[in-house]
Design a protein around this motif. Structure first.
Motif, PDB file in Angstrom:
ATOM      1  N   PHE A  20       0.846  -1.195   0.000  1.00  0.00           N
ATOM      2  CA  PHE A  20       0.000   0.000   0.000  1.00  0.00           C
ATOM      3  C   PHE A  20       0.878   1.240   0.000  1.00  0.00           C
ATOM      4  O   PHE A  20       1.958   1.244   0.577  1.00  0.00           O
ATOM      5  CB  PHE A  20      -0.843   0.075   1.281  1.00  0.00           C
ATOM      6  N   SER A  21       0.367   2.306  -0.585  1.00  0.00           N
ATOM      7  CA  SER A  21       0.985   3.622  -0.493  1.00  0.00           C
ATOM      8  C   SER A  21      -0.144   4.627  -0.264  1.00  0.00           C
ATOM      9  O   SER A  21      -1.141   4.621  -0.992  1.00  0.00           O
ATOM     10  CB  SER A  21       1.723   3.941  -1.795  1.00  0.00           C
ATOM     11  N   PHE A  22       0.001   5.462   0.775  1.00  0.00           N
ATOM     12  CA  PHE A  22      -1.015   6.459   1.116  1.00  0.00           C
ATOM     13  C   PHE A  22      -0.413   7.851   1.080  1.00  0.00           C
ATOM     14  O   PHE A  22       0.740   8.053   1.475  1.00  0.00           O
ATOM     15  CB  PHE A  22      -1.534   6.245   2.553  1.00  0.00           C
ATOM     16  N   HIS A  23      -1.202   8.805   0.651  1.00  0.00           N
ATOM     17  CA  HIS A  23      -0.888  10.223   0.801  1.00  0.00           C
ATOM     18  C   HIS A  23      -2.167  10.871   1.325  1.00  0.00           C
ATOM     19  O   HIS A  23      -3.211  10.812   0.663  1.00  0.00           O
ATOM     20  CB  HIS A  23      -0.478  10.861  -0.526  1.00  0.00           C
ATOM     21  N   HIS A  52      -9.363   8.728  -3.230  1.00  0.00           N
ATOM     22  CA  HIS A  52      -9.025   8.285  -4.583  1.00  0.00           C
ATOM     23  C   HIS A  52      -8.172   7.022  -4.452  1.00  0.00           C
ATOM     24  O   HIS A  52      -7.062   7.090  -3.908  1.00  0.00           O
ATOM     25  CB  HIS A  52      -8.246   9.366  -5.342  1.00  0.00           C
ATOM     26  N   TRP A  53      -8.707   5.907  -4.905  1.00  0.00           N
ATOM     27  CA  TRP A  53      -8.001   4.627  -4.849  1.00  0.00           C
ATOM     28  C   TRP A  53      -7.532   4.256  -6.246  1.00  0.00           C
ATOM     29  O   TRP A  53      -8.293   4.371  -7.205  1.00  0.00           O
ATOM     30  CB  TRP A  53      -8.910   3.540  -4.307  1.00  0.00           C
ATOM     31  N   GLU A  54      -6.292   3.826  -6.315  1.00  0.00           N
ATOM     32  CA  GLU A  54      -5.709   3.349  -7.583  1.00  0.00           C
ATOM     33  C   GLU A  54      -5.158   1.967  -7.354  1.00  0.00           C
ATOM     34  O   GLU A  54      -4.574   1.693  -6.303  1.00  0.00           O
ATOM     35  CB  GLU A  54      -4.593   4.312  -8.016  1.00  0.00           C
ATOM     36  N   ARG A  55      -5.335   1.106  -8.310  1.00  0.00           N
ATOM     37  CA  ARG A  55      -4.823  -0.253  -8.189  1.00  0.00           C
ATOM     38  C   ARG A  55      -3.607  -0.436  -9.085  1.00  0.00           C
ATOM     39  O   ARG A  55      -3.482   0.223 -10.117  1.00  0.00           O
ATOM     40  CB  ARG A  55      -5.908  -1.271  -8.557  1.00  0.00           C
ATOM     41  N   ASP A 106     -16.355  31.817  15.659  1.00  0.00           N
ATOM     42  CA  ASP A 106     -17.468  30.874  15.617  1.00  0.00           C
ATOM     43  C   ASP A 106     -17.266  29.935  14.443  1.00  0.00           C
ATOM     44  O   ASP A 106     -16.653  30.298  13.443  1.00  0.00           O
ATOM     45  CB  ASP A 106     -18.805  31.610  15.443  1.00  0.00           C
ATOM     46  N   GLY A 107     -17.796  28.736  14.564  1.00  0.00           N
ATOM     47  CA  GLY A 107     -17.705  27.787  13.463  1.00  0.00           C
ATOM     48  C   GLY A 107     -17.260  26.430  13.934  1.00  0.00           C
ATOM     49  O   GLY A 107     -17.266  26.125  15.133  1.00  0.00           O
ATOM     50  N   ASN A 108     -16.832  25.622  13.001  1.00  0.00           N
ATOM     51  CA  ASN A 108     -16.419  24.249  13.242  1.00  0.00           C
ATOM     52  C   ASN A 108     -14.891  24.181  13.218  1.00  0.00           C
ATOM     53  O   ASN A 108     -14.272  24.605  12.249  1.00  0.00           O
ATOM     54  CB  ASN A 108     -17.027  23.356  12.153  1.00  0.00           C
ATOM     55  N   ALA A 109     -14.309  23.634  14.253  1.00  0.00           N
ATOM     56  CA  ALA A 109     -12.845  23.534  14.341  1.00  0.00           C
ATOM     57  C   ALA A 109     -12.286  22.357  13.552  1.00  0.00           C
ATOM     58  O   ALA A 109     -11.082  22.116  13.570  1.00  0.00           O
ATOM     59  CB  ALA A 109     -12.421  23.419  15.811  1.00  0.00           C
ATOM     60  N   ASN A 110     -13.128  21.638  12.862  1.00  0.00           N
ATOM     61  CA  ASN A 110     -12.723  20.455  12.106  1.00  0.00           C
ATOM     62  C   ASN A 110     -11.894  20.842  10.884  1.00  0.00           C
ATOM     63  O   ASN A 110     -11.855  21.999  10.473  1.00  0.00           O
ATOM     64  CB  ASN A 110     -13.985  19.701  11.661  1.00  0.00           C
ATOM     65  N   PHE A 111     -11.252  19.843  10.275  1.00  0.00           N
ATOM     66  CA  PHE A 111     -10.622  20.041   8.981  1.00  0.00           C
ATOM     67  C   PHE A 111     -11.692  20.534   8.002  1.00  0.00           C
ATOM     68  O   PHE A 111     -12.851  20.127   8.087  1.00  0.00           O
ATOM     69  CB  PHE A 111     -10.055  18.720   8.444  1.00  0.00           C
ATOM     70  N   ASP A 112     -11.282  21.382   7.057  1.00  0.00           N
ATOM     71  CA  ASP A 112     -12.196  21.781   5.992  1.00  0.00           C
ATOM     72  C   ASP A 112     -12.366  20.635   4.994  1.00  0.00           C
ATOM     73  O   ASP A 112     -13.459  20.348   4.533  1.00  0.00           O
ATOM     74  CB  ASP A 112     -11.675  23.008   5.247  1.00  0.00           C
ATOM     75  N   VAL A 113     -11.240  20.016   4.645  1.00  0.00           N
ATOM     76  CA  VAL A 113     -11.251  18.901   3.694  1.00  0.00           C
ATOM     77  C   VAL A 113     -10.133  17.929   4.073  1.00  0.00           C
ATOM     78  O   VAL A 113      -9.068  18.355   4.527  1.00  0.00           O
ATOM     79  CB  VAL A 113     -11.084  19.388   2.231  1.00  0.00           C
ATOM     80  N   VAL A 114     -10.411  16.658   3.905  1.00  0.00           N
ATOM     81  CA  VAL A 114      -9.401  15.612   4.055  1.00  0.00           C
ATOM     82  C   VAL A 114      -9.385  14.839   2.747  1.00  0.00           C
ATOM     83  O   VAL A 114     -10.426  14.369   2.274  1.00  0.00           O
ATOM     84  CB  VAL A 114      -9.715  14.678   5.236  1.00  0.00           C
ATOM     85  N   THR A 115      -8.196  14.753   2.155  1.00  0.00           N
ATOM     86  CA  THR A 115      -8.029  14.057   0.886  1.00  0.00           C
ATOM     87  C   THR A 115      -7.109  12.865   1.085  1.00  0.00           C
ATOM     88  O   THR A 115      -6.017  13.011   1.641  1.00  0.00           O
ATOM     89  CB  THR A 115      -7.429  15.000  -0.179  1.00  0.00           C
ATOM     90  N   VAL A 116      -7.575  11.713   0.648  1.00  0.00           N
ATOM     91  CA  VAL A 116      -6.824  10.465   0.776  1.00  0.00           C
ATOM     92  C   VAL A 116      -6.551   9.929  -0.623  1.00  0.00           C
ATOM     93  O   VAL A 116      -7.480   9.772  -1.421  1.00  0.00           O
ATOM     94  CB  VAL A 116      -7.637   9.412   1.573  1.00  0.00           C
ATOM     95  N   ALA A 117      -5.291   9.658  -0.905  1.00  0.00           N
ATOM     96  CA  ALA A 117      -4.901   9.009  -2.163  1.00  0.00           C
ATOM     97  C   ALA A 117      -4.224   7.694  -1.796  1.00  0.00           C
ATOM     98  O   ALA A 117      -3.273   7.678  -1.011  1.00  0.00           O
ATOM     99  CB  ALA A 117      -3.961   9.893  -2.964  1.00  0.00           C
ATOM    100  N   VAL A 118      -4.743   6.606  -2.343  1.00  0.00           N
ATOM    101  CA  VAL A 118      -4.251   5.267  -2.011  1.00  0.00           C
ATOM    102  C   VAL A 118      -3.862   4.557  -3.296  1.00  0.00           C
ATOM    103  O   VAL A 118      -4.614   4.573  -4.271  1.00  0.00           O
ATOM    104  CB  VAL A 118      -5.337   4.417  -1.303  1.00  0.00           C
ATOM    105  N   THR A 119      -2.706   3.935  -3.267  1.00  0.00           N
ATOM    106  CA  THR A 119      -2.325   3.002  -4.324  1.00  0.00           C
ATOM    107  C   THR A 119      -2.104   1.657  -3.651  1.00  0.00           C
ATOM    108  O   THR A 119      -1.417   1.580  -2.629  1.00  0.00           O
ATOM    109  CB  THR A 119      -1.036   3.452  -5.045  1.00  0.00           C
ATOM    110  N   VAL A 120      -2.722   0.625  -4.212  1.00  0.00           N
ATOM    111  CA  VAL A 120      -2.612  -0.702  -3.608  1.00  0.00           C
ATOM    112  C   VAL A 120      -2.360  -1.742  -4.699  1.00  0.00           C
ATOM    113  O   VAL A 120      -2.949  -1.680  -5.779  1.00  0.00           O
ATOM    114  CB  VAL A 120      -3.884  -1.060  -2.797  1.00  0.00           C
ATOM    115  N   GLN A 121      -1.462  -2.663  -4.396  1.00  0.00           N
ATOM    116  CA  GLN A 121      -1.256  -3.815  -5.273  1.00  0.00           C
ATOM    117  C   GLN A 121      -2.355  -4.815  -4.939  1.00  0.00           C
ATOM    118  O   GLN A 121      -2.513  -5.217  -3.779  1.00  0.00           O
ATOM    119  CB  GLN A 121       0.112  -4.451  -5.027  1.00  0.00           C
ATOM    120  N   ILE A 122      -3.110  -5.220  -5.967  1.00  0.00           N
ATOM    121  CA  ILE A 122      -4.298  -6.039  -5.730  1.00  0.00           C
ATOM    122  C   ILE A 122      -4.608  -6.852  -6.980  1.00  0.00           C
ATOM    123  O   ILE A 122      -4.297  -6.424  -8.092  1.00  0.00           O
ATOM    124  CB  ILE A 122      -5.489  -5.128  -5.335  1.00  0.00           C
TER     125      ILE A 122
END
Length: 157
Positions: free
Chosen positions: A82-85, A150-153, A100-116
């Motif tokens: 696996f490889s993650f970014h 975003h998952w890539e194989r 005022d507002g939400n202290a959360n992340f605005d956006v979380v982006t995950v990019a995964v490459t997996v041998q499968i």
């Protein structure tokens, strides 16, 4: 009234001590693990250990990989490396500025490459099932953060 705890429930327990914004944490379970957390100087820390926000994003990658292994076993799929970014964009106006507002992340982006060895519809089903069953992914998704994945194989060697 007594409540019945399902046999499938596993408690995850952490104890911590700290001063300022730095903490030393200890897990409880079959094996004890210890780790430290601190914060960037802008948040009052010394940056002597990873920020809790890095731990949250790291938990996301690790939990996805663990969940992928469980799902692959259920679906009869073979996995390799696996490889993650992962990137979490945090507007600090609420945390630091007190706005005022939400202290959360605005956006979380995950990019995964997996041998499968799964392709097409089988790969899409695998990814959907990993994201549905991963507890940490669900923490992010259900928190209301804009979550992009975003998952890539690639082929197994």
């Amino acid at each position: 009234m007594t409540s019945t705890v399902r046999s499938s429930v596993v408690p995850f327990v952490i104890e911590s001590t700290g001063t300022g914004v730095a903490q030393h944490l200890t897990t409880h379970g079959p094996n004890r693990h210890e780790f430290d957390a601190d914060a960037y100087p802008a948040f009052g820390g010394q940056d002597a250990a990873p920020s809790p926000l890095f731990y949250a994003l790291g938990a996301l990658t690790s939990c996805n990989q663990v969940t992928a292994a469980v799902v692959a076993k259920d679906l009869g799929i073979s996995l390799g490396e696996f490889s993650f970014h992962v990137q979490g964009d945090l507007d600090t106006a609420v945390l630091v500025g007190g706005e005022d507002g939400n202290a959360n992340f605005d956006v979380v982006t995950v990019a995964v490459t997996v041998q499968i060895d799964a392709t097409g519809v089988d790969f899409d089903r695998f990814v959907a099932e990993v994201e549905r069953r991963c507890p940490v992914t669900q923490l992010f998704v259900r928190s209301g953060v804009r979550f992009e994945s975003h998952w890539e194989r690639t082929d197994l060697p």
